[in-house]
Design a protein around this motif. Sequence first.
Motif, PDB file in Angstrom:
ATOM      1  N   ARG A   1      -9.766  -0.086  19.543  1.00 23.81           N
ATOM      2  CA  ARG A   1      -8.589   0.222  19.919  1.00 23.81           C
ATOM      3  C   ARG A   1      -7.558  -0.855  19.203  1.00 23.81           C
ATOM      4  O   ARG A   1      -6.657  -0.602  18.744  1.00 23.81           O
ATOM      5  N   SER A   2      -7.853  -2.023  19.511  1.00 22.75           N
ATOM      6  CA  SER A   2      -7.129  -3.364  18.772  1.00 22.75           C
ATOM      7  C   SER A   2      -6.944  -3.334  17.255  1.00 22.75           C
ATOM      8  O   SER A   2      -5.977  -3.584  16.806  1.00 22.75           O
ATOM      9  N   SER A   3      -8.125  -2.885  16.843  1.00 25.12           N
ATOM     10  CA  SER A   3      -8.439  -2.772  15.345  1.00 25.12           C
ATOM     11  C   SER A   3      -7.307  -1.780  15.026  1.00 25.12           C
ATOM     12  O   SER A   3      -6.658  -1.912  13.846  1.00 25.12           O
ATOM     13  N   ARG A   4      -7.430  -0.397  15.810  1.00 33.29           N
ATOM     14  CA  ARG A   4      -6.363   0.590  15.159  1.00 33.29           C
ATOM     15  C   ARG A   4      -4.875   0.077  15.182  1.00 33.29           C
ATOM     16  O   ARG A   4      -4.158   0.302  14.234  1.00 33.29           O
ATOM     17  N   THR A   5      -4.686  -0.483  16.228  1.00 29.98           N
ATOM     18  CA  THR A   5      -3.418  -0.974  16.459  1.00 29.98           C
ATOM     19  C   THR A   5      -2.770  -1.962  15.572  1.00 29.98           C
ATOM     20  O   THR A   5      -1.725  -2.106  14.844  1.00 29.98           O
ATOM     21  N   LEU A   6      -3.718  -2.940  15.039  1.00 29.91           N
ATOM     22  CA  LEU A   6      -3.350  -3.917  14.097  1.00 29.91           C
ATOM     23  C   LEU A   6      -3.257  -3.220  12.743  1.00 29.91           C
ATOM     24  O   LEU A   6      -2.272  -3.620  11.907  1.00 29.91           O
ATOM     25  N   ALA A   7      -3.977  -2.260  12.504  1.00 30.24           N
ATOM     26  CA  ALA A   7      -3.983  -1.630  11.327  1.00 30.24           C
ATOM     27  C   ALA A   7      -2.735  -0.720  10.991  1.00 30.24           C
ATOM     28  O   ALA A   7      -2.144  -0.683  10.078  1.00 30.24           O
ATOM     29  N   ARG A   8      -2.326  -0.103  12.371  1.00 30.75           N
ATOM     30  CA  ARG A   8      -0.816   0.493  12.215  1.00 30.75           C
ATOM     31  C   ARG A   8       0.339  -0.349  12.057  1.00 30.75           C
ATOM     32  O   ARG A   8       1.221  -0.410  11.053  1.00 30.75           O
ATOM     33  N   GLY A   9       0.145  -1.651  12.492  1.00 33.39           N
ATOM     34  CA  GLY A   9       1.322  -2.700  12.587  1.00 33.39           C
ATOM     35  C   GLY A   9       1.138  -3.423  11.376  1.00 33.39           C
ATOM     36  O   GLY A   9       2.381  -3.404  10.443  1.00 33.39           O
ATOM     37  N   ASN A  10      -0.224  -3.803  10.777  1.00 34.22           N
ATOM     38  CA  ASN A  10      -0.146  -4.392   9.631  1.00 34.22           C
ATOM     39  C   ASN A  10       1.028  -5.566   9.123  1.00 34.22           C
ATOM     40  O   ASN A  10       1.539  -5.332   7.991  1.00 34.22           O
ATOM     41  N   HIS A  11       1.118  -6.315  10.183  1.00 36.08           N
ATOM     42  CA  HIS A  11       2.098  -7.256   9.796  1.00 36.08           C
ATOM     43  C   HIS A  11       1.884  -8.434   9.072  1.00 36.08           C
ATOM     44  O   HIS A  11       0.906  -9.143   8.685  1.00 36.08           O
ATOM     45  N   PRO A  12       2.903  -8.358   8.049  1.00 34.16           N
ATOM     46  CA  PRO A  12       2.711  -9.675   6.895  1.00 34.16           C
ATOM     47  C   PRO A  12       2.543 -10.809   7.231  1.00 34.16           C
ATOM     48  O   PRO A  12       1.962 -11.877   6.791  1.00 34.16           O
ATOM     49  N   ARG A  13       2.896 -11.447   8.726  1.00 28.91           N
ATOM     50  CA  ARG A  13       2.726 -12.642   9.089  1.00 28.91           C
ATOM     51  C   ARG A  13       1.341 -13.135   9.627  1.00 28.91           C
ATOM     52  O   ARG A  13       1.399 -14.288   9.743  1.00 28.91           O
ATOM     53  N   LEU A  14       0.420 -11.911   9.637  1.00 24.19           N
ATOM     54  CA  LEU A  14      -0.756 -12.280   9.887  1.00 24.19           C
ATOM     55  C   LEU A  14      -1.540 -12.667   8.731  1.00 24.19           C
ATOM     56  O   LEU A  14      -1.456 -12.137   7.486  1.00 24.19           O
ATOM     57  N   PRO A  15      -2.308 -13.732   8.763  1.00 20.20           N
ATOM     58  CA  PRO A  15      -2.993 -14.101   7.675  1.00 20.20           C
ATOM     59  C   PRO A  15      -4.111 -13.206   7.198  1.00 20.20           C
ATOM     60  O   PRO A  15      -4.723 -12.229   8.002  1.00 20.20           O
ATOM     61  N   PRO A  16      -4.355 -13.059   6.017  1.00 25.06           N
ATOM     62  CA  PRO A  16      -5.274 -11.910   5.423  1.00 25.06           C
ATOM     63  C   PRO A  16      -6.498 -12.143   6.019  1.00 25.06           C
ATOM     64  O   PRO A  16      -7.213 -13.288   6.107  1.00 25.06           O
ATOM     65  N   GLY A  17      -7.154 -11.034   6.558  1.00 21.73           N
ATOM     66  CA  GLY A  17      -8.764 -11.111   6.953  1.00 21.73           C
ATOM     67  C   GLY A  17      -8.724 -11.442   8.300  1.00 21.73           C
ATOM     68  O   GLY A  17      -9.788 -11.648   8.837  1.00 21.73           O
ATOM     69  N   THR A  18      -7.492 -11.635   9.218  1.00 19.50           N
ATOM     70  CA  THR A  18      -7.268 -11.976  10.534  1.00 19.50           C
ATOM     71  C   THR A  18      -8.338 -10.880  11.311  1.00 19.50           C
ATOM     72  O   THR A  18      -8.948 -11.359  12.269  1.00 19.50           O
ATOM     73  N   TRP A  19      -8.368  -9.731  10.932  1.00 17.27           N
ATOM     74  CA  TRP A  19      -8.919  -8.780  11.786  1.00 17.27           C
ATOM     75  C   TRP A  19      -9.725  -7.628  11.088  1.00 17.27           C
ATOM     76  O   TRP A  19     -10.711  -6.916  11.751  1.00 17.27           O
ATOM     77  N   GLU A  20      -9.716  -7.496   9.797  1.00 15.91           N
ATOM     78  CA  GLU A  20     -10.181  -6.588   9.070  1.00 15.91           C
ATOM     79  C   GLU A  20     -11.884  -6.691   9.236  1.00 15.91           C
ATOM     80  O   GLU A  20     -12.607  -5.658   9.236  1.00 15.91           O
TER      81      GLU A  20
END
Length: 736
Positions: free
Chosen positions: A168-187
Motif C-alpha cells: 500500500r505504501s509502495s503504491r502511494t509513493l509511486a503515485r506521488g513520485n515526489h522529486p525531493r525523495l532520493p532515487p531508489g528510496t522505495w523502488e
Amino acid sequence: MTERRIAIVGGGMAGLAAAFALTRKELRQRHKVTVYQMGWRVGGKCASGYDKQRRNIEHGLHIWFGFYENAFRMMREVYHEWDTRGEPKVPLHDLLLPQDFTPIGDGDVNEPGEYDGEFPSEKGVMPGKGPVDLSIGNCLSHAIGLLVRFHDHALGTNISPELDLDARSSRTLARGNHPRLPPGTWEKGKITARDCLNISVVWLSRLDEDMVSFGPEDIELVRRMLKTASGATKQMTFARRRVGELLSQALSLAEPLVFGIITDILIEQRSIDRMDGEDFRHWLIRYGASRSLVKRTPLVKALYDTMFQYPDGDIAKASYGAGTAVQVVLRMLGTYRGAVAWELQAGTGEVIVAPLFELLRQRGVHFKFFHKLTDVRVSPDTKCIESLHFDVQAIPRPDYEWTTQVRGLLGWSNQPNWDQIEGTPNRNADLESFWCNEKVGTDVVRQGEHFDDVILAAPLGTFKKFAGDKKVERLPRSPNSSRPEAPREPFDDLYEYSTKFWNMAAKLQLVPSISVQLWSNRTLAQLGWTKPKPALVSGPDPLDIWADMSQLLEYEPCGPASLHYLCDVFPSKLYEAPQTRPDVQALADLIARLKTLNWLKRKARFIWPNVMMHGKFDWSVLFDRAGRTGPPRLAGQYMKANIGPWDCCVATAAGTSAWRLKTDDSGFGHLYLAGTWIDTGFNTECVETAVISGMQAARAITGEDIEIPGERFLHPSRQYLTVCDVLRGCALSPAE
C-alpha cells in the motif's frame, strides 16, 4: 489631531510592548502614553538589578526561544532606534547568543542522569527579521526533520536496518513520485528508518502545497512511515545508547502527535480552546501513545517543566491544555530560527529592559513609578472604567536616576535609590512585595480628566481574589440594584459588573516558583561537568532547570570562577495569604533555603560530580566574599521563593483557556487587557506571549492593522471544505 491619553497599568513586558507599539513613528503624535509602575523599575518578571555586592539578581532563569518572533523583532527595532547619546552601544547580536547544548534530564528520581540534546543551528541568523512560515505542513515537516538529524547522531556510523515496504505504501509513493525523495528510496521494496522519516518530511511538506490532492492515502502513508520508523528502533544498534533511547521515545510519540494534529485541527477543525479542555498527556494517549511512555518519558516532562505547567507549583497537579501544548511543540521545534534557544550575555535588565525603557522615554512615554494599583472603579452606569486608584509608595526627587551604568551597559539596582527619595523612607521596605503596605499618599486618575483609555497590564495576581466559592459561576449584580457607596474590597467593581471577568480571575491558576543563583570557586569543568556549556531541563528535583551563566561574571566583581542559575516550581499556596501577613515572604524564602540546602547535599553531585568530599557536600565549592565556612556559606548565595501573587506564573491547565478574555473583551468601555493571562491565541507563560498581548492591546485601541506573527497559529482561518469529506473517511481508520 488631538492626542489620545493612554494609561498603562503595569510596566512588565506586556505593558512595555503596548507602549512601544503605541509610539511607533506613524502613531506617536496620536497618543500620550503614561505607564504606572509599582516600585522603582520596570520589566516585571524580566526585571533584574544589582545588589550591594554588584551582583546581578534575577527573578529566575530567562532563556529566549528561537520562535520568539515578536519579542526579537521588537528588540531589534529598539537597538536600531535607541539613541545612546554618543555612548558606545553593544549590538543585540552580541548580547543574545545561541545556546546549542540543551540536555534533558532522564527523570530518574534516585540516580538522575541526562540525555544530550543538540539542535541544528544557523550561523548568523537571529529571529525577528523577515517573514516566518507558520503553515501546519511546514512546522510538522521541520519537526520530523529534526528526528532525521537525531537518528544520524544516535546511530553514528552504524547502518539503519532495512525493513520490507508494504504494498500500500509502495503504491502511494509511486503515485506521488515526489522529486525531493532520493532515487531508489522505495523502488527496491526495502526501506530503512531514515527513509521512513525522510518520506514523512517530504509528504508533510506537501500538506500546505497541495491541500486539494492530499488525501487519506497520504495521511495513512505518513502514519505508517512514522510507525515503521518507531518499530525499526527495536532492531537498531545505537552507537550512542542513551541518545538512542531518547530517539526511540521520540519516534513513539511522533505518530500520535502528527495524526492528532491532522485529525483535530485540519479534519475536525477543533479550536485551540476546545483542545485545551483536555490535558496534553491524555490527548497523546487518546491518539495512540503508550500510557506508560507518556508517564515516564522525559520528553513530555521537559515540556511541562519548561513552561511551568504545575498549578500551585505542585508536580502532582501537572496539567497543560493540549491545544496550547501542541502550539508550543510545533513553534519550538518547527519554526525556530538561528537556534532553538538563546541565552542572555548580561542581566535581563541590561539586555532587554533598560534599552526598551530608555527608548520609550525618548519617544515621550511618561513613567510614574512608586504607584501601586489598589482599585479600579466603574462608572455609575456600570459600562465604563471611571477611575484608577493607587497607593503612592514614595516620592522621588526630580533628579532621580532610574538606570545606572553597568560596565558599558545600562541597568538597574535591586533596591530604590533611597538617597533620591523625599522625606525619610523606610529603607527596609520591599516596595515590590505584595505584602508591603508602605505609602506616603494616594493618587486617583480619572477617565476623561487624566486618561481616555487604560490598558490593564498588571499581573493576574494584582487583582485576583482567593476567597469565595470558585466552583459556582459568578452572576453580575443588576445595574438597577442599589449600589454601595464604596466597594466592599479592592477591585470589587470589576467582579460585580462582569461575570466574564470574575470567572477569568477566579478560575485561572497561579504557579509559584523558586529562583536560585550560586557563585562557585570552581569552573564548570572543575565541578566535574565534562560536556559543553549547558541549559538543562528536567534535571534533579527540586531545582530541575539549570544553566551555566558564567558569562555574566564579566559584569560582576572579580572572585567567582563560575555562576549557575537554577529554578523550578515551588509547591505552595502561600500566595493566598492576605496583605496583612508581611511574614509570609520570609517564611517562603526559608523554605527555599532549605530546599537549596537539601539539593546541594543530595542532588548537586549528579551534575557536578566533584562537589562531594568524603561523601558530603564540599562547602568550599561555593564562593563567599564574607569567608564563612560550612553551610553558612549558603548565605553568600541568592535564593528566592516567588510566591507573591504578581510574581507567580499563570498556568494553562486543561479547561482554563475558555475563561481567558481577549484584550478588548473586558466587559467595560475604555478598558483593555494585556498580559500572559489573557487570550492572545498563544496562551502560555513566556516573554513572547506578553509581547503579543501588548501589541494586541495597542491594535485594539488604534484600529491599525498591526501584524502579529503567531497569534493565529493553528487557529483555522478558513474551512478546508474541499478536502474535508475525503479526509474524514480516514480520520479514525487504524494505520496498517
